[in-house]
Design a protein around this motif. Structure first.
Motif, short mmCIF file in Angstrom:
data_model
loop_
_atom_site.label_atom_id
_atom_site.label_comp_id
_atom_site.label_asym_id
_atom_site.label_seq_id
_atom_site.Cartn_x
_atom_site.Cartn_y
_atom_site.Cartn_z
N MET A 187 44.08 41.61 37.99
CA MET A 187 43.76 41.39 39.39
C MET A 187 43.23 42.65 40.07
O MET A 187 42.85 42.63 41.23
N ILE A 188 43.20 43.76 39.33
CA ILE A 188 42.57 44.99 39.81
C ILE A 188 41.15 45.02 39.28
O ILE A 188 40.93 44.86 38.07
N PRO A 189 40.13 45.18 40.11
CA PRO A 189 38.74 45.13 39.61
C PRO A 189 38.49 46.17 38.51
O PRO A 189 38.79 47.36 38.69
N VAL A 217 30.67 39.86 36.02
CA VAL A 217 29.71 40.68 36.75
C VAL A 217 30.51 41.72 37.53
O VAL A 217 31.48 41.38 38.22
N TYR A 218 30.11 43.00 37.41
CA TYR A 218 30.90 44.10 37.96
C TYR A 218 29.96 45.05 38.70
O TYR A 218 28.94 45.49 38.16
N LEU A 219 30.31 45.39 39.93
CA LEU A 219 29.48 46.25 40.77
C LEU A 219 30.35 47.30 41.45
O LEU A 219 31.49 47.00 41.84
N ASP A 248 34.54 42.63 41.26
CA ASP A 248 34.34 41.87 40.02
C ASP A 248 34.17 40.40 40.33
O ASP A 248 34.78 39.87 41.29
N PHE A 249 33.38 39.74 39.49
CA PHE A 249 33.41 38.27 39.40
C PHE A 249 33.59 37.93 37.93
O PHE A 249 32.90 38.47 37.06
N PHE A 250 34.53 37.02 37.64
CA PHE A 250 34.80 36.65 36.25
C PHE A 250 35.06 35.15 36.16
O PHE A 250 35.76 34.58 37.01
N HIS A 251 34.48 34.54 35.14
CA HIS A 251 34.75 33.12 34.87
C HIS A 251 34.87 32.91 33.37
O HIS A 251 34.11 33.50 32.58
N THR A 252 35.81 32.08 32.97
CA THR A 252 35.92 31.65 31.58
C THR A 252 36.21 30.16 31.52
O THR A 252 36.97 29.63 32.35
N ASP A 253 35.58 29.49 30.56
CA ASP A 253 35.85 28.08 30.33
C ASP A 253 37.06 27.92 29.41
O ASP A 253 37.53 28.87 28.79
N HIS A 254 37.52 26.66 29.31
CA HIS A 254 38.58 26.35 28.36
C HIS A 254 38.13 26.61 26.92
O HIS A 254 36.94 26.52 26.60
N GLU A 268 37.78 36.42 41.53
CA GLU A 268 36.97 37.36 42.32
C GLU A 268 37.91 38.44 42.84
O GLU A 268 39.01 38.15 43.30
N SER A 269 37.49 39.70 42.74
CA SER A 269 38.34 40.80 43.19
C SER A 269 37.49 41.92 43.78
O SER A 269 36.32 42.08 43.42
#
Length: 869
Positions: A213-215, A272-274, A291-297, A323-324
């Motif tokens: 949860m920390i970017p 995606v990290y900025l 950060d933005f992060f997504h993962t599928d099953h 999102e963090s």
């Protein structure tokens, strides 16, 4: 809606919008499409220029305050990685300021495990790993937890998780529960998650800090202290300390993207990290990361024994979107006083599959039968909001370094169900709700600290004496919210019943502490450090801890070090008050509060703090130039370990659950006794953990061709049961399965070795990771479709044999601002050992989840890009 809680009386990456894509078509097209749509790609750390060999040139100590000047030089952040008084404020005119840590080299300046400034990793009295953002990026992992697990053999993570236990991430050090590892951010204690890992296994009962949860974009480097440190930092630092140091540059911009997919062509991931920095006038800075992060099953289930098809998706990685954002700032009021602050916020949505329900289970409920003509698979969901705010001021007064800070952190979890049912509602009212709010958890922590330090010289003593001390006050609260009326009606929502009012509430405690730390040299080459701490908890009483560390430098290339300390872990408020009932098609498992009527009626007693004695010794050497080796051995005696104990089954379990207000599923009376169980947290046992850590690094220069940086890291670890506790009725609190969770569920060894070759614009890295054996005690199942637990005393000993995985990545630097990387983790798709058929409930879980060895997802292949300015 469930009942709302009562008031709790340099360069980086990020904030990205990323397209959330699902895998379509071939592996190659999915990976390429995902990366193209993700925008700028890659890890700021992807430079393929020759490494500095670990030297962090130009870096000021994290504890040092370097005032901003009109020259525009970069500056060190005012946040302190060690909350002690190592915060020397000095005026440094026109010097280049702190740069990000470039590598894990032994020459990196550390701020963890010491109260002194300017100490380097190779000079530490205890073993410390320094992991840079560059190294984290080079793992190809889009999450901090998984990246650290690829780099540090003493750090492990769960094979997987079921139910809400799959929706929160945790880490472990030295084969101990995640609760035994303290996590700091810039030296300040980080708040923990509110979502307890309630499923059986070595992580059971943990409400650890969820470091994901920390970017990742905000992280400059991570310092991992592999030693007990309760006397320095307080509760939880039994196995060690993970200190996450955030970026503080006042200039630059970085963007990174990681797109990946598994060898099975599922589990698509996009990160995606900025991040970037700017000046605040001539005396301050601000650095923003996101950060933005997504993962599928992922889907790893074997065919369901009831249907012969792979319709049951219970075994697999949850879907998650996160999102963090992090903001770090500092301002020099004068050359001797700084204001500083940090803020982090993260939101997570996650979904985890539950066991498939057959269409026949709805034969008597026409409303639900029409909604689910082919049966249904409930999904547990979580909406999580996590934030932390830090504010402080520090400076120097008459030779004393001082630091006054306050930190407030909060984690809130709203647990729900979708694609589920409550058949009692349909039977009695004709309604057919499919979504339910079932649980809500809130955990908060407010910490206030004041730290002092100063170096003294006395006549008659030839060496400086560093004296540090401080005091703190911490308020902790934990709240449990009730489920919605639909989740409570009758026997409750299917898969997870709502929390009833009798098990909800608001709980809190106060913690006050004081510490002192004295360090000096007894001779020119012999150093001694003494630390002591006192803490008072309003719910579990007082604790006193101490630590003695020493180091003797035989020569610049050989040193010996040793530490003896005692530590403690206070029971968390969640361990004292959490309760829930997990429901499967033909089984149910309860976890009830230790002070509840159902637990007390079966011999439960109030929780005590865990206590430990840690002893370690090591050698730091450079046998020949540039070969750096450390070897450390350790022993941790842990007493009164807190885990679920006092398992009761059948009618006895039903009585305890009903006494606590839980409604049981219809037909539970026909289940086998072993299919219905409940337990509570208790001080179950004492254990002894023994191990060895070895690290070695060596660079090979290949003339004009390039260089290879070799590295080896090994952890050997074994835990034995030395004592088992009993309840007030004299019954043992553990069975063979529970004993295995705390003694053999972590790898006996973990080895990481390989190298990174750099030449011009190219870099190629290859690393091998070997996971040692884990041993489990598996439940036997029988009946049609493996629906019935056959015994609660007789188990199968199952050995998950050692596994090797190979990681490979190739990087090409297109120009000074852009790099592209193609890589694979677990290149050859290794998986855990398969569980025998008659030890799989309903046949689907072909891999055993309740260990911390090799993950179940198999190979992961990724494309990464990096842009920096």
């Amino acid at each position: 809606m469930h009942q709302r809680f009562l008031s709790e009386g340099r360069k980086g990456k990020r904030i990205g919008k990323g397209a959330v894509l699902r895998q379509r078509g071939s592996f190659a097209s999915a990976l390429l499409t995902a990366t193209l749509f993700s925008g700028p790609v890659a890890a700021y750390a992807q430079t393929v220029q020759p490494s500095s060999g670990g030297r962090n040139t130009g870096e000021a100590s994290e504890a040092a305050v370097v005032p901003h000047r009109s020259t525009g030089s970069a500056t060190a952040t005012p946040s302190v990685a060690d909350p002690s008084a190592a915060n020397t404020v000095r005026s440094v005119s026109k010097t280049a300021a702190a740069a990000p840590v470039e590598s894990s080299g032994e020459e990196s300046v550390i701020v963890t495990g010491t109260r002194e400034t300017g100490r380097k990793a190779r000079q530490s009295l205890s073993p410390i790993d320094v992991v840079s953002a560059k190294q984290l990026s080079q793992t190809g992992q889009p999450n901090l937890r998984e990246a650290l697990a690829q780099l540090l053999p003493s750090l492990t993570m769960p094979t997987g998780g079921f139910d809400t236990g799959a929706l929160t991430d945790s880490i472990s050090l030295r084969g101990l529960n995640p609760n035994e590892t303290l996590v700091l951010v810039d030296g300040k204690r980080r708040h923990t998650t509110a979502n307890m890992y309630a499923d059986p296994g070595p992580q059971q009962g943990s409400t650890a800090v969820d470091i994901d949860m920390i970017p990742m974009a905000a992280i400059d480097h991570v310092e991992v202290l592999r030693d007990g440190a309760s006397a320095q930092y307080g509760s939880d630092a039994v196995a060690g300390v993970v200190n996450i140091i955030l970026k503080k540059q006042d200039h630059g911009f970085h963007a990174q993207s990681i797109s990946g997919i598994t060898a099975a062509k599922d589990g698509f991931q996009q990160g995606v990290y900025l991040d970037g920095g700017a000046k605040l006038g001539q005396r301050g800075f601000i650095h923003v990361s996101g950060d933005f992060f997504h993962t599928d099953h992922t889907y790893r289930s074997a065919p369901d024994a009831r249907t012969g098809t792979k319709i049951n998706n219970v075994l697999g990685q949850p879907e998650q979107t996160r999102e963090s954002v992090a903001i770090k700032a500092g301002y020099d009021i004068t050359d001797n006083i700084q204001l500083y602050g940090t803020a982090t916020y993260a939101h997570r949505h996650a979904e985890s599959y539950q066991n498939y329900r057959l269409p026949s289970s709805l034969a008597s409920y026409p409303g639900y039968a029409a909604l689910y003509p082919y049966g249904y698979s409930p999904l547990q969901t979580m909406e999580e909001n996590d934030y932390e705010l830090t504010a402080g001021i520090k400076g120097v007064f008459k030779g004393w370094n001082w630091d006054l800070s306050t930190v407030y952190g909060r984690d809130y979890n709203d647990i729900g169900l979708k694609n589920s049912a409550n058949t009692a509602i349909e039977r009695d009212t004709g309604r057919t709700p499919t979504r339910f709010d079932v649980q809500g958890f809130n955990n908060s922590q407010w910490s206030n600290t004041f730290d002092l330090s100063r170096k003294f010289r006395f006549s008659g003593w030839p060496h400086e004496i560093n004296v540090a001390g401080g005091a703190s006050y911490r308020y902790e609260s934990y709240s449990i919210g009730t489920g919605s009326p639909d989740s409570l009606y009758g026997s409750g929502s299917d898969a997870l019943a709502g929390t009833n009012p009798g098990n909800a509430g608001n709980f809190n405690r106060d913690v006050v502490a004081g510490y002192v730390d004295v360090s000096t040299h007894l001779t020119r080459h012999w150093q001694l450090d003494l630390a002591g701490r006192y803490e008072h908890y309003t719910d579990v009483g007082d604790t006193e801890t101490g630590k003695v560390s020493t180091r003797y430098d035989v020569s610049p290339r050989l040193a010996f070090r040793a530490t003896i300390s005692n530590g403690f872990h206070a029971p968390t408020l969640a361990q004292e008050h959490y309760s829930a009932l997990a429901i499967s098609p033909t089984a149910a498992r309860g976890l009830i509060a230790v002070n509840s009527a159902g637990a007390l009626a079966n011999g439960a007693s109030a929780l005590k703090p865990e206590r430990s004695t840690n002893v370690s010794g090591g050698i730091v050497m450079e046998p020949f130039k540039k070969l750096h080796v450390t070897v450390d051995v350790y022993q941790i005696n842990l007493r009164d370990q807190i885990m679920p104990g006092g398992q009761v089954y059948g009618a006895q379990a039903a009585s305890a659950l009903l006494m606590n207000g839980f409604a049981l599923p219809e037909g539970y009376q026909s289940w086998s006794d072993a299919s219905l169980s409940t337990h509570w947290f208790a001080n179950v046992a004492s254990t002894r953990t023994q191990g060895l850590d070895l690290t070695a690094t060596y660079p090979t220069q290949l003339g004009n061709i390039g260089r290879i940086d070799w590295d080896v890291a090994i952890n050997l670890n074994r835990t034995r049961l030395s004592h088992q506790a009993t309840d007030t009725n004299g019954n043992p609190l553990l069975n063979a399965q529970s004993i295995a969770y705390i003694t053999t569920a972590y790898p006996r060894s973990k080895m990481i070795f390989g190298g990174r070759f750099t030449s011009g614009k190219w870099a190629v890295a290859v690393h091998e990771i070997r996971y040692g054996q884990v041993t489990s005690q598996l439940t036997y199942y029988g009946g049609a479709g493996n629906t019935s637990s056959l015994s609660s005393t007789n188990y199968r000993e199952f050995q998950n044999t050692p596994k090797f995985i190979t990681n490979l990545e190739v990087t090409y630097r297109v120009n000074p601002h852009l790099a592209v990387t193609l890589g694979g983790n677990n290149l050859f798709d290794a998986r855990p050992s398969r569980v025998p058929d008659n030890n799989r409930y309903l046949g689907a879980p072909q891999y055993y989840m309740s260990t911390s060895q090799l993950g179940m997802n198999g190979g992961f292949y990724y494309l990464r890009g990096d842009i920096s300015f």
